[in-house]
Design a protein around this motif. Structure first.
Motif, short mmCIF file in Angstrom:
data_model
loop_
_atom_site.label_atom_id
_atom_site.label_comp_id
_atom_site.label_asym_id
_atom_site.label_seq_id
_atom_site.Cartn_x
_atom_site.Cartn_y
_atom_site.Cartn_z
N ALA A 14 25.94 -51.81 5.52
CA ALA A 14 27.10 -51.03 5.09
C ALA A 14 27.58 -51.46 3.71
O ALA A 14 27.96 -50.64 2.88
N ASP A 17 25.58 -50.68 -0.44
CA ASP A 17 25.57 -49.48 -1.27
C ASP A 17 26.83 -49.43 -2.14
O ASP A 17 27.93 -49.61 -1.63
N THR A 19 28.46 -46.96 -3.43
CA THR A 19 29.43 -45.94 -3.02
C THR A 19 30.28 -46.46 -1.86
O THR A 19 31.50 -46.28 -1.85
N ARG A 20 29.64 -47.11 -0.89
CA ARG A 20 30.39 -47.65 0.24
C ARG A 20 31.32 -48.76 -0.21
O ARG A 20 32.43 -48.92 0.31
N VAL A 48 29.93 -38.01 2.24
CA VAL A 48 30.96 -39.03 2.42
C VAL A 48 31.03 -39.45 3.89
O VAL A 48 31.13 -40.64 4.20
N LYS A 50 28.65 -39.55 6.04
CA LYS A 50 27.53 -40.44 6.34
C LYS A 50 27.85 -41.87 5.90
O LYS A 50 27.56 -42.82 6.62
N HIS A 51 28.45 -42.00 4.72
CA HIS A 51 28.84 -43.34 4.26
C HIS A 51 29.89 -43.95 5.18
O HIS A 51 29.81 -45.13 5.54
N LEU A 55 29.84 -47.43 7.45
CA LEU A 55 30.91 -48.44 7.37
C LEU A 55 31.51 -48.72 8.74
O LEU A 55 31.83 -49.86 9.07
#
Length: 111
Positions: A14, A17, A19-20, A48, A50-51, A55
């Motif tokens: 998690a 990445d 973005t995460r 988003v 999916k991210h 998380l």
């Protein structure tokens, strides 16, 4: 320890990445819906989501329903578990550094 490794694997995945990582930074400021998070990025709500799912699997966020929306918030407990896992390795480095210090002091005193 095996359960901790499994949990840590999902957590590191998690965290792996950018973005995460940015999403976590946003959630540090306040809880946000999927739409509010998506507004901060040039990607679809599906992307988003999916991210956010990764998380949540990594136990770094909690998701609760508020009416028809899902609200995302940091899960401090998930970060505590990560900290505990990392502390295991602190002991390793503490021991190695103490041994290095002792060896250096012995060499210095022998001169």
């Amino acid at each position: 320890m095996t359960a901790q490794i499994t949990d840590a694997t999902a957590t590191f995945k998690a965290l792996g990445d950018p973005t995460r990582q940015q999403i976590l930074s946003l959630l540090c400021e306040r809880e946000m819906t999927i739409a509010e998070v998506a507004d901060q990025f040039e990607m679809s709500r599906t992307g988003v989501k999916k991210h956010l799912t990764l998380l949540e699997k990594g136990r770094l966020i909690k998701v609760r329903e508020q009416g028809r929306e899902k609200v995302n918030a940091l899960n401090r407990e998930g970060f505590s578990q990560l900290e505990s896992w990392l502390k295991f390795f602190d002991r390793f480095w503490d021991n190695k550094l103490a041994a290095l210090k002792a060896a250096a002091e012995k060499d210095f005193n022998d001169e």
